[in-house]
Motif scaffolding. Sequence first.
Motif, PDB file in Angstrom:
ATOM      1  N   GLY A   1       0.821  -1.190   0.000  1.00  0.00           N
ATOM      2  CA  GLY A   1       0.000   0.000   0.000  1.00  0.00           C
ATOM      3  C   GLY A   1       0.863   1.252   0.000  1.00  0.00           C
TER       4      GLY A   1
ATOM      5  N   ARG B   1      -3.685 -10.295   5.220  1.00  0.00           N
ATOM      6  CA  ARG B   1      -2.793 -11.437   5.449  1.00  0.00           C
ATOM      7  C   ARG B   1      -3.391 -12.397   6.469  1.00  0.00           C
ATOM      8  NH1 ARG B   1       1.207  -7.360   5.296  1.00  0.00           N
ATOM      9  NH2 ARG B   1       1.300  -7.312   7.567  1.00  0.00           N
TER      10      ARG B   1
ATOM     11  N   TRP C   1      -3.525   2.035   5.739  1.00  0.00           N
ATOM     12  CA  TRP C   1      -3.300   0.990   4.732  1.00  0.00           C
ATOM     13  C   TRP C   1      -2.474  -0.173   5.265  1.00  0.00           C
ATOM     14  CZ3 TRP C   1       1.559  -0.313   3.374  1.00  0.00           C
ATOM     15  CH2 TRP C   1       2.575   0.626   3.351  1.00  0.00           C
ATOM     16  N   GLN C   2      -1.570   0.118   6.220  1.00  0.00           N
ATOM     17  CA  GLN C   2      -0.805  -0.972   6.821  1.00  0.00           C
ATOM     18  C   GLN C   2      -1.714  -1.900   7.630  1.00  0.00           C
ATOM     19  OE1 GLN C   2       2.211   1.114   9.020  1.00  0.00           O
ATOM     20  NE2 GLN C   2       3.346   1.733   7.173  1.00  0.00           N
TER      21      GLN C   2
ATOM     22  N   GLU D   1      -3.658  -4.110   5.179  1.00  0.00           N
ATOM     23  CA  GLU D   1      -2.838  -5.198   4.644  1.00  0.00           C
ATOM     24  C   GLU D   1      -2.622  -6.295   5.684  1.00  0.00           C
ATOM     25  OE1 GLU D   1       0.775  -3.967   2.774  1.00  0.00           O
ATOM     26  OE2 GLU D   1      -0.313  -3.592   0.902  1.00  0.00           O
TER      27      GLU D   1
ATOM     28  N   PHE E   1      -4.507   0.541  -1.005  1.00  0.00           N
ATOM     29  CA  PHE E   1      -4.010  -0.784  -0.615  1.00  0.00           C
ATOM     30  C   PHE E   1      -4.613  -1.827  -1.538  1.00  0.00           C
ATOM     31  CE2 PHE E   1      -7.655   0.415   1.880  1.00  0.00           C
ATOM     32  CZ  PHE E   1      -8.497  -0.684   1.818  1.00  0.00           C
TER      33      PHE E   1
END
Length: 418
Positions: A2, A46, A38-39, A42, A15
Amino acid sequence: MGWSEKRGNTWRARFKLPNGKYDSEPGFLTKAQADAYWQAQETDVRRGDWFDASAGESMTFAEWADQWLATIDVSPDTEYNYSKRIRRLNLRWGDVPLSHITTSAYLVWEKATRRELSANFASAILQLFRMIIDDAVAHRPPLLKVSPIPAVNRRRGKYVPPVKEEVPTLTPEQVEQVAENARAVWGLTGYVAMLTKAYCGLRQGELYGLRREWCYPNWPASDPGWPDNPAGRTAERKRVKAAQERYTDMPALRVQWQHQYVRPVEGGKRKPELVLPKYGSVRDLVVPPFLAKLLVELLESHDSEWVFPSMTGGPLLLTDFSTYIWKPVIKGAEERAARSDFRRPAIGPLEGLEDAVPHWLRHAMKRWLDEDGHPRVAVETRMGHRMQGVEDVYSGVTPTMERRIAESLQERWEKARK
């Protein structure tokens, strides 16, 4: 991967989605805020926890309820009842997208439902709705991020005490009166049936479904096993062997089935079928000596596959039990000439039992055993109940417990006969 983009005076986060496409979220005041967003997205991707906000927009409640019903593994009768309740739920929520079901809309509907329907039916409807919505949240990927249904808060709102039906405790003497009246109505079968229901704590469907091969003196030597046992054939062979060793000197029967009407999921006429007892409570029951002798006498008196055949010899389930058996037993009846070779004499009503229902006989055994101080695990197991938590893990019914239960029931019957 992202990234963050400057858009005028604000930042937006971009992202990658699980489907390979990209999404964005605008309106962040700083780049650090956009990066953190955005982190986090993500990380959720996952972990498999990423929530697609559009999922609840594209699926209506009716569509999800149909999908949900197809995935659950319940008895045909339960599935049919769920399908009927879902049709009622669809009247209010069917066309509503899942993400449009709000807490306030739910609370308004819940209040109206409790006002318009009986207490039991309203609770069943609301419980099913909660189950369906909770499973939409638990679905992977989630269809809803959180449930709009508020958690039950006992401290909020007007307190309404639960209503508990008061069931009188029948004495052994009263049970004997019931059994004697049943003998006048139904012959030896009626007498033994009422005593078996009371001293074994059988549910009505279990009484209907008790078959010759599962009853003393045939069982456990005649145990045919249960070929559809999910545990497998090895476990079933071990169960049969253990029962034959355990009950060599203790008369016992096995509650393997209940006989009830089952309606096909797709609708249509209900059909009588043998199904597992309520909650799957298959169990072995030691019977007191007096009842063992009566069961021997009863099975020698007829050749029906059912331990308690109807007056015409067929399944008891197909008889209007309340009209033709229970009401004359409790409320009394005039003398009647026989339709076959059995003549019914005049029967007097049972004073104090005018409002009694067959289930009171099952209640009676539970309270007798509690009064006599038997271990809780032995009593609940005999009733077909499952204890919770650590007590269920570590407790077990021993042959000594079963013998003592048979002895105390025998003693109560003998006192009632004096």
